[in-house]
Design a protein around this motif. Sequence first.
Motif, short mmCIF file in Angstrom:
data_model
loop_
_atom_site.label_atom_id
_atom_site.label_comp_id
_atom_site.label_asym_id
_atom_site.label_seq_id
_atom_site.Cartn_x
_atom_site.Cartn_y
_atom_site.Cartn_z
N ARG A 222 34.46 42.10 31.17
CA ARG A 222 35.88 42.21 31.52
C ARG A 222 36.28 41.23 32.61
O ARG A 222 37.40 40.70 32.62
CB ARG A 222 36.18 43.65 31.95
N ASP A 223 35.38 40.97 33.55
CA ASP A 223 35.70 40.09 34.66
C ASP A 223 35.81 38.62 34.24
O ASP A 223 36.27 37.77 35.01
CB ASP A 223 34.65 40.22 35.77
N LYS A 224 35.43 38.32 33.00
CA LYS A 224 35.53 36.95 32.49
C LYS A 224 36.83 36.70 31.74
O LYS A 224 37.13 35.56 31.39
CB LYS A 224 34.35 36.66 31.55
N ILE A 225 37.61 37.74 31.50
CA ILE A 225 38.82 37.62 30.68
C ILE A 225 40.01 37.23 31.56
O ILE A 225 40.26 37.84 32.61
CB ILE A 225 39.12 38.94 29.95
N ILE A 226 40.73 36.21 31.12
CA ILE A 226 41.97 35.80 31.75
C ILE A 226 43.09 36.09 30.76
O ILE A 226 43.12 35.54 29.67
CB ILE A 226 41.96 34.30 32.11
N ALA A 227 44.00 36.98 31.12
CA ALA A 227 45.09 37.37 30.23
C ALA A 227 46.34 36.57 30.55
O ALA A 227 46.95 36.75 31.61
CB ALA A 227 45.36 38.87 30.34
N LEU A 228 46.72 35.66 29.64
CA LEU A 228 47.97 34.92 29.73
C LEU A 228 48.82 35.37 28.54
O LEU A 228 48.45 35.13 27.39
CB LEU A 228 47.72 33.41 29.66
N VAL A 229 49.95 36.00 28.79
CA VAL A 229 50.66 36.67 27.70
C VAL A 229 52.11 36.23 27.53
O VAL A 229 52.69 36.43 26.47
CB VAL A 229 50.58 38.20 27.85
N HIS A 230 52.70 35.65 28.56
CA HIS A 230 54.08 35.15 28.45
C HIS A 230 54.04 33.62 28.40
O HIS A 230 53.25 32.99 29.10
CB HIS A 230 54.93 35.60 29.64
#
Length: 237
Positions: A222-230
């Motif tokens: 989980r600490d490796k995930i970068i969430a870019l959503v907009h």
Amino acid sequence: MNAKIWYLYHSGFAVETTAHFFVFDYWRKTPVGKGLESGVIDLAALQDKDVVVFASHKHPDHYISDILDWQKDIPKLRLILSDDIPAADHAMRIGANQSLTQPDLRVQTLKSTDEGVAFIVEADGLCIYHAGDLNWWHWEGEPDEENEAMAANYQSQIALLAGKPIDLAFVTLDPRLGKQYAWGFDYLMRNAEVRHAIPMHFGNARSTASRLLQDPVSEGYRDKIIALVHRGDSAEI
């Protein structure tokens, strides 16, 4: 900072490294503003940059033919396109499980489980993976033998990443798959050496990234995930 990333929409991203400006699977050009902060490529801002544009396949949610004309505005433009895309003479086309080497970068491909290719790009001390439509597409209601073949095909391609550290991976996370939405993402994260992973291919279903972050399946990475959503969201690595 080794790279700055902008989310352009769906599977589209821009990545600026120390010497290059990479664009992956750009197609949603309709402005919600202007420039990268709005998820729009501004050609004028790229005139002096070394720009490499990738398109993983011809599906209209991954490719727009406008990119073939960008060379008029960007002198140092290079186009690297899946060979299923009809392209002008100035574009480089590459098929599945092939490689392309230039003095400043190396590109390898994997075979998509849908159309086209996935890209592995090595440049400026970074290794970037863009999955395109290479994913574990397990659809409810499909015959068991088709879903089993899909699993085998996906796993065989991910196996080719063994021993190759990936600094930045753009990975499919599609909510249309229901309970199986994260199978491809999870398998990659558990079977490849990935430093940072960014979910993609969720369109307007922006909560999909949050769903993964809260899903017990992602606990180990989980600490490796970068969430870019907009559109226009950015991050630095």
